[in-house]
Design an enzyme around this catalytic site. Structure first.
Site, PDB file in Angstrom:
ATOM      1  N   LYS A 173      41.211  89.007 -30.553  1.00  0.00           N
ATOM      2  CA  LYS A 173      40.584  87.691 -30.404  1.00  0.00           C
ATOM      3  C   LYS A 173      40.073  87.499 -28.977  1.00  0.00           C
ATOM      4  O   LYS A 173      38.997  86.927 -28.760  1.00  0.00           O
ATOM      5  CB  LYS A 173      41.577  86.579 -30.753  1.00  0.00           C
ATOM      6  CG  LYS A 173      41.028  85.158 -30.593  1.00  0.00           C
ATOM      7  CD  LYS A 173      39.784  84.902 -31.449  1.00  0.00           C
ATOM      8  CE  LYS A 173      39.145  83.543 -31.178  1.00  0.00           C
ATOM      9  NZ  LYS A 173      39.946  82.418 -31.683  1.00  0.00           N
ATOM     10  N   LYS A 241      39.834  78.094 -21.705  1.00  0.00           N
ATOM     11  CA  LYS A 241      41.210  78.569 -21.843  1.00  0.00           C
ATOM     12  C   LYS A 241      41.246  80.008 -22.334  1.00  0.00           C
ATOM     13  O   LYS A 241      41.972  80.854 -21.812  1.00  0.00           O
ATOM     14  CB  LYS A 241      41.960  77.639 -22.791  1.00  0.00           C
ATOM     15  CG  LYS A 241      43.412  78.029 -23.061  1.00  0.00           C
ATOM     16  CD  LYS A 241      43.592  78.858 -24.329  1.00  0.00           C
ATOM     17  CE  LYS A 241      43.207  78.092 -25.574  1.00  0.00           C
ATOM     18  NZ  LYS A 241      43.497  78.892 -26.799  1.00  0.00           N
TER      19      LYS A 241
END
Length: 299
Positions: A173, A241
């Protein structure tokens, strides 16, 4: 899989449609969200609401977490009143959040000690993919746990792949977020470049999409960028983030990501300017400012 009852913790932009899709697939879904009103849509779809994450997990065959960041997942799963204490041995914990790979590995170890099978299964595809149950799901963990969870994951995604042991899903990811940020930045630069030369950008995007420059990012993001519609499908805050996860993991492995580091810097700058709540395609605004063309672009 014998699991029929699923606790779904985190009913935000992604979690809410995912939980509803599980209901439609025939699962008994018990949802929890810190903002209680977010459970209303799940209840309307045929699911149930729980007053706490721990109570949602009580007796569930599988618990799915879809939360903003690593500390959120750690708090819910391992913190006071932790979910892990309420899960029965042999049940599944599927974390579909995007968190640090080292945290995913720590969750797997804690789960093993409690007799709970843990998978890290972050997703890609944005809100549209969540609504349409066409997410790409990259899964880390033990093979037998993946096999057990497959019917649940298949109800949520069109591309479901076991990519390795615990933490591997989060590593893939991170690579996904690296690529997406880089492509959005390049699409932004291309749109400003085209506009500066007086080219009709809509026509240009159509022909670019049919060639080697074509991509899912171009298909999904360019139309809204041309319309200057930055309503969030995936917020700048969250991609900022995620790029922090990428840069930290790259540094830990001793890997150079020069373009990724630049994309991370540009995303951080956009956020610092107060655009954190916009869609990450708002990187276009950053390129316009750097080019001295703020507010000058047209469709």
């Amino acid at each position: 899989m014998s699991a029929r009852t699923i606790a779904f913790i985190g009913l935000g932009v992604m979690g809410a449609p995912m939980a509803a899709n599980l209901v439609r697939a025939g699962f008994d879904v018990v949802g929890y969200n810190r903002t209680a009103a977010r459970t209303d849509a799940l209840v309307a779809a045929g699911g149930r609401a729980a007053p706490s994450a721990a109570e949602a997990a009580e007796g569930a065959d599988a618990v799915i977490t879809m939360l903003p960041d690593s500390p959120d997942v750690e708090s819910v799963v391992l913190g006071e009143g932790k979910v892990l204490d309420r899960m029965r041995p042999g049940s599944l914990l599927i974390d579909m959040s995007t968190i640090r790979p080292d945290v995913a590995r720590a969750l797997a170890l804690a789960g093993a000690e409690a007799g709970v099978r843990v998978l890290d299964a972050p997703v890609s595809g944005g809100e549209q993919g969540a609504v349409e149950a066409k997410l790409s799901i990259m899964v880390g963990g033990e093979e037998d746990a993946f096999d057990a969870a497959r019917p649940v994951l298949d109800a949520l995604g069109a591309t479901v792949v076991h990519v390795g042991p615990a933490g591997a899903g989060q590593t893939v990811k991170a690579a996904n977020q690296l690529i997406v940020a880089g492509v959005i930045e390049l699409v932004s630069e291309a749109l400003v470049f085209l506009d500066a030369h007086g080219v009709d950008r809509g026509s240009a995007v159509r022909v670019l999409a049919g060639g080697l420059a074509g991509s899912a990012v171009l298909d999904r993001k360019a139309p809204s960028m041309l319309a200057r519609d930055f309503d969030p499908g995936f917020r700048v805050d969250l991609h900022h983030k995620d790029l922090g996860i990428v840069t930290a993991a790259a540094r830990e492995a001793g890997v150079a990501i020069p373009m990724g580091a630049l994309a991370a810097s540009l995303m951080a700058s956009l956020r610092a300017q107060g655009f954190g709540d916009l869609d990450h395609s708002a990187l276009l605004l950053q390129v316009e400012r750097l080019s001295g063309r703020e507010g000058e672009t047209s469709n």
